[in-house]
Scaffold this motif. Structure first.
Motif, PDB file in Angstrom:
ATOM      1  N   THR A  67     -35.708  97.050  60.104  1.00  0.00           N
ATOM      2  CA  THR A  67     -35.462  98.464  59.786  1.00  0.00           C
ATOM      3  C   THR A  67     -35.083  98.621  58.329  1.00  0.00           C
ATOM      4  N   SER A  68     -34.203  97.747  57.846  1.00  0.00           N
ATOM      5  CA  SER A  68     -33.797  97.822  56.440  1.00  0.00           C
ATOM      6  C   SER A  68     -34.971  97.504  55.520  1.00  0.00           C
ATOM      7  N   SER A  86     -24.175  92.680  61.172  1.00  0.00           N
ATOM      8  CA  SER A  86     -25.585  93.078  61.149  1.00  0.00           C
ATOM      9  C   SER A  86     -25.750  94.512  60.675  1.00  0.00           C
ATOM     10  N   VAL A  87     -24.811  95.379  61.059  1.00  0.00           N
ATOM     11  CA  VAL A  87     -24.865  96.765  60.594  1.00  0.00           C
ATOM     12  C   VAL A  87     -24.609  96.831  59.086  1.00  0.00           C
ATOM     13  N   ILE A 104     -32.186  95.370  63.127  1.00  0.00           N
ATOM     14  CA  ILE A 104     -31.681  96.011  61.912  1.00  0.00           C
ATOM     15  C   ILE A 104     -32.355  95.472  60.657  1.00  0.00           C
ATOM     16  N   MET A 139     -27.477  95.862  56.820  1.00  0.00           N
ATOM     17  CA  MET A 139     -28.610  96.751  56.580  1.00  0.00           C
ATOM     18  C   MET A 139     -28.683  97.119  55.094  1.00  0.00           C
ATOM     19  N   SER A 178     -29.281  92.412  67.448  1.00  0.00           N
ATOM     20  CA  SER A 178     -28.913  93.315  66.349  1.00  0.00           C
ATOM     21  C   SER A 178     -29.680  92.977  65.079  1.00  0.00           C
TER      22      SER A 178
END
Length: 238
Positions: A77-78, A206-207, A74, A210, A70
């Protein structure tokens, strides 16, 4: 009328249908290549399903792996999102920075966070609101500051800076970031410790991270921009 009177006709009809099918198969036999492709396709699907099921079972047995995947996904991506907000596009993204975020998040942040989650669960095994708030407060006084300092220090080293320069980055960025963190993380971690199963707590963080990682990346990039502007100004003055 006796139903058996119709039996010979039904048998004849069935035989005629079977004979017709046999004749069609004789005229148009199945292509061996097509049969081979169909068999390979089914075999590939079975193999894929088997691998996926084993992988899911493995991550269920070892939740830290799920967290590492994750974070490794993530965080970069962030980083890309943060660069996009600052006006960059696909042609001039800092892909190396995204890679550094992926490596740091997957190989350092996820394992250390998992260790903290496991330790906090052992110390406070209950899942009520009071215990969740206690964990969240203790985290902001222990793991949170340490993780933040490690982030600025570690990312600076990964960029090729010296130890002294990395320490200077921590001194510049720690307190402004921590002031935001104590308003951001306690609420999310209270929800995490109270409602989220232990095996999913690291992916949940982890979400949430972000958004937080976008902020950290912004702070990190802002300092780099300031240093660049100071260097240009000094060169002009000289």
């Amino acid at each position: 009328m006796n139903e058996s009177a119709f039996a010979p006709h039904s048998t004849c009809d069935s035989d005629a249908i079977n004979s017709s099918k046999a004749a069609k198969l004789a005229q148009n036999p199945p292509n061996k290549n097509e049969l081979t492709r169909d068999g390979q396709s089914r075999e590939n699907r079975l193999i894929t399903m088997s691998v996926l099921s084993r992988f899911v079972a493995f991550t269920n047995r070892h939740p830290v792996v799920r967290g590492m995947i994750s974070y490794a996904t993530i965080w970069p991506t962030s980083c890309i999102i943060q660069q996009t907000i600052m006006g960059k596009n696909f042609d001039n993204y800092d892909w190396m920075q995204a890679l550094r975020f992926s490596l740091y998040g997957g190989l350092f942040t996820a394992p250390t966070l998992y260790a903290w989650v496991r330790l906090s669960t052992i110390i406070w095994p209950k899942t009520n609101l009071k215990t969740a708030m206690t964990k969240a407060v203790v985290e902001q006084m222990s793991y949170g500051p340490a993780a933040m300092a490690c982030f600025f220090f570690g990312m600076s080293l990964m960029e090729g800076k010296s130890v002294q320069e990395a320490k200077h980055q921590v001194e510049l960025k720690f307190w402004p970031s921590y002031k935001v963190a104590i308003c951001f993380w306690p609420v999310l971690q209270t929800i995490n410790f109270c409602f989220v199963p232990e095996k999913n707590r690291v992916p949940y963080v982890s979400v949430c991270s972000m958004v937080w990682c976008c902020f950290l990346a912004y702070m990190h990039q802002l300092q780099i921009k300031k240093q660049t502007e100071v260097s240009i100004l000094n060169e002009q003055l000289l």
